[in-house]
Enzyme design. Structure first.
Site, PDB file in Angstrom:
ATOM      1  N   HIS A 159       7.178 -37.481 -15.789  1.00  0.00           N
ATOM      2  CA  HIS A 159       7.247 -36.022 -15.618  1.00  0.00           C
ATOM      3  C   HIS A 159       8.381 -35.452 -16.490  1.00  0.00           C
ATOM      4  CE1 HIS A 159       7.116 -32.287 -13.038  1.00  0.00           C
ATOM      5  NE2 HIS A 159       8.334 -32.175 -13.539  1.00  0.00           N
ATOM      6  N   GLU A 160       9.554 -36.051 -16.349  1.00  0.00           N
ATOM      7  CA  GLU A 160      10.703 -35.546 -17.110  1.00  0.00           C
ATOM      8  C   GLU A 160      10.493 -35.774 -18.610  1.00  0.00           C
ATOM      9  OE1 GLU A 160      12.565 -33.592 -15.639  1.00  0.00           O
ATOM     10  OE2 GLU A 160      12.193 -34.183 -13.564  1.00  0.00           O
ATOM     11  N   HIS A 182       8.695 -32.813 -19.910  1.00  0.00           N
ATOM     12  CA  HIS A 182       9.595 -31.685 -20.192  1.00  0.00           C
ATOM     13  C   HIS A 182      10.353 -31.944 -21.492  1.00  0.00           C
ATOM     14  CE1 HIS A 182       9.121 -29.335 -16.592  1.00  0.00           C
ATOM     15  NE2 HIS A 182       9.546 -30.278 -15.773  1.00  0.00           N
ATOM     16  N   HIS A 208       8.245 -31.413 -24.542  1.00  0.00           N
ATOM     17  CA  HIS A 208       8.038 -29.970 -24.690  1.00  0.00           C
ATOM     18  C   HIS A 208       9.275 -29.335 -25.355  1.00  0.00           C
ATOM     19  CE1 HIS A 208       6.611 -26.064 -22.455  1.00  0.00           C
ATOM     20  NE2 HIS A 208       6.183 -26.093 -23.696  1.00  0.00           N
TER      21      HIS A 208
HETATM   22 ZN   LIG Z   1       9.479 -30.410 -13.656  1.00  0.00          ZN
END
Ligand SMILES: [Zn+2]
Length: 669
Positions: free
Chosen positions: A461-462, A465, A468
């Site tokens: 998940h991280e 980010h 991105h």
């Molecule tokens: Zn998040």
């Protein structure tokens, strides 16, 4: 665009002292004031994009880059005095900058340009420049700058009052400390490790508080039904009666503020600059999911009821659900978390994760040495692997994965340096630098850090980010990286979680730290099957909270407690106790996430939709589908918010986004 490389000199900020921070803060504040005054002083006929809007945008760049680094140090510095000073200086800077930024003169300056020279200059501007202009003016309107003066004055008063009430609501929740007392017998079912760590009351009984590390294991494992009920009732009363009054007043104030600004409801004001654009769209999104998922949640609860009988619970009550669900999960999947963890040593998972996503997104990741803030931190550069740009620098990132005293205690991605073009239309690009902060178990000489599947999910998940933030090519800083609409920011991160639950990926990620063996198939199947356990119930609960929040801010709810109780009865067939306050006073997201609780699911549903595109045809699978990977990178990760997020998603999908993939995932048609 050519990304500019960093050298060791670019890391001098790591050694920032408290005195330096204070000095810099003052310098930047006076710089900001000066630039704002210069922008305002320009005559209307002399206004250009560069001297008006771009000057404003760039003023903040410089400010943010120092702001970002200080904020980062407040989370990671090994020195307490540096962390404290950074926090203090940041509070000071943000208070002062709010005063400077709240300036009607800037709104007038932007309007003068928009209604004047913009018409002639428009042809030379890029799409992102025009988007920035329109959105900047909109944001100033949202501050009330185009209202007549008496209304502006009233608005300012109301905003101040609302901010005071918001703080009070949060504080009442944080200060609310309640607990139950248990004898050793009443803790039956809980592991010794948990019991030994519990604080004790003067009467010798154990204290089980409402804090998550207590509440969750207790509600899952405590065999004593009366005690579970006691804790659950206390939890429903969180925030206290006074918070009911606070939230009622706050919701009314928000409504009044929105009306002054020309919106029908607070929900419309909040969603205007998000993907949903209106309260109606956000509300319909939730209603549709609720209609489809709630029946599946009822089926899950029926299955729970059958299992509950075996546990001598004749009819499931609200305080039994977590308990029976956990027991049933153990029965169905029989997963021993300690054994699972032994297959996932962090260094192996990390290396495989890099390999997987490097290939998928046509990049490569290389470790480099830089003077950093702690010896355990790893630093990497990202280079392009697309043929025509092969080897070109894209960005940098750090991994700071283990806990230490004073470090930020959860998982997140922090920005160290935001990406942006060097100057207007420049072909040079300031490299993005970001860091993942996590708190995985510290390795010892004997054992590497071992991850649970949920922790791998967090890491992925991280990493989403992070990509991105670092693969961005958006030219304007305020549109680069993760500077996107609130209800989109979790899409590029949540999409990554999907890879964890793919059988072949999980196989590749596993390597028993003692034997070097891959995880047995049967264990992987169990893990993957367990993912869906009670998921319809879980999302229905999310939707109930989202609906409560949205309805409150669409003026549809008179009595929030009654509405919450009614939904629990309707969707879960459980009667909540007749107590007040009931849940609403402790629903912390009503401040900060107000009319925005839907965003979590909105982002997740579209992450799921986008992930479907990776599952295609022939011999391609979710980790070799490099064309789709490159498309995701180009259409979404690189763009930031230089285009409307809904458009980015639609471009990637080649159609409008839909909730079908998410519903399919849950086994709902
Ligand atoms: Zn998040």
């Amino acid at each position: 665009m050519k990304t500019l490389p960093l050298t060791a000199k670019d890391f001098a900020w790591v050694k920032m002292t408290p005195a330096f921070m204070k000095k810099k803060a003052d310098e930047y504040l006076s710089h900001k004031k000066k630039v704002y005054a210069e922008i305002k002083a320009i005559l209307p006929e002399k206004r250009t994009y560069e001297n008006t809007l771009y000057a404003l945008e760039r003023c903040d760049d410089i400010f943010d880059s120092i702001f970002d680094k200080m904020s980062f140090l407040s989370s990671v510095s090994t020195k307490k005095e540096v962390r404290d000073a950074a926090t203090e200086v940041l509070t000071y800077m943000s208070e002062k900058s709010v005063d400077i930024e709240y300036d009607r003169g800037l709104f007038i300056a932007m309007l003068e340009y928009y209604e004047g020279n913009f018409r002639d200059e428009k042809k030379q501007l890029r799409k992102e420049d025009i988007k920035l202009l329109k959105e900047t003016i909109r944001e100033y309107r949202r501050m009330g700058f185009d209202l007549p003066l008496p209304k502006q004055k009233r608005l300012k008063q109301l905003l101040k009052k609302a901010s005071g009430l918001s703080l009070a609501f949060r504080k009442n929740i944080n200060d609310y400390q309640d607990y139950i007392l248990c004898t050793k017998e009443e803790l039956d079912g809980l592991p010794d490790r948990f019991i030994d760590a519990l604080p004790k009351h003067t009467d010798g009984k154990y204290i089980v508080s409402l804090q998550y590390p207590h509440k969750l294991p207790f509600m899952e494992s405590a065999n004593n039904r009366t005690k579970r009920e006691e804790l659950a009732i206390k939890d429903l009363k969180k925030g206290g009666k006074k918070n009911l009054k606070v939230i009622k007043e706050l919701v009314e104030l928000r409504h009044e503020i929105s009306s002054i600004l020309g919106y029908k409801h607070h929900a419309d004001f909040v969603t205007e600059n998000r993907m949903t654009k209106s309260g109606k769209v956000a509300s319909e999104f939730q209603e549709e999911l609720l209609k489809k998922i709630a029946p599946a949640a009822k089926t899950e609860l029926k299955e729970l009821q059958v299992h509950a009988k075996a546990l001598a619970i004749p009819k499931i009550n609200y305080f039994d659900i977590t308990y029976v669900a956990s027991k049933l999960e153990k029965k169905l999947y029989d997963i021993d978390q300690e054994i699972v963890k032994s297959y996932f040593p962090l260094p192996h998972v990390q290396a495989e994760m890099f390999t997987l996503f490097s290939k998928l997104f046509s990049i490569s990741v290389h470790q480099v040495q830089m003077p950093l803030w702690h010896k355990d931190v790893q630093f990497f550069e990202i280079r392009d692997e697309v043929k025509e740009n092969k080897g070109e620098l894209i960005g940098y990132f750090a991994l700071d994965l283990y806990p230490r005293e004073g470090k930020f205690g959860h998982a997140c991605v922090d920005h160290i340096s935001p990406a942006k073009e060097k100057g207007w239309k420049s072909e040079e690009y300031d490299a993005p630098v970001a860091a993942i902060l996590c708190n995985f178990t510290t390795p010892t000489k004997k054992t590497p850090s071992l991850l649970s599947v949920r922790e791998i999910e967090t890491l992925f998940h991280e990493f989403g980010h992070l990509l991105h933030a670092t693969l961005t090519r958006a030219r304007l800083q305020s549109q680069s990286g993760t500077n996107v609409a609130w209800d989109f920011v979790e899409t590029p991160s949540q999409i990554m979680e999907n890879w964890v639950w793919d059988k072949e990926v999980l196989q590749k990620l596993s390597k028993n730290y003692k034997t070097g063996e891959r995880m047995p198939n049967q264990m992987i199947d169990s893990i993957i099957n367990s993912k869906r356990h009670m998921s319809a119930y879980f999302y229905t609960r999310q939707l109930i909270m989202g609906k409560l929040d949205m309805d409150m801010h669409l003026g549809k709810v008179k009595d929030a407690e009654a509405a919450y109780a009614k939904m629990n009865k309707m969707y879960f067939n459980v009667a909540l106790p007749k107590v007040s306050p009931l849940f609403v006073a402790g629903f912390g997201h009503l401040v900060g996430y107000d009319a925005g609780y839907y965003s979590y699911l909105w982002a997740l549903v579209y992450a799921c939709d986008a992930f479907e595109s990776f599952k295609t045809k022939g011999n391609k699978n979710v980790f070799t589908n490099t064309e789709v990977g490159l498309k995701w990178r180009r259409e979404v990760l690189e763009k930031g918010s230089s285009e409307d997020e809904l458009k980015l998603l639609t471009n990637f999908l080649g159609r409008k986004p839909s909730n079908k993939a998410f519903l399919k995932e849950l086994g709902v048609k």
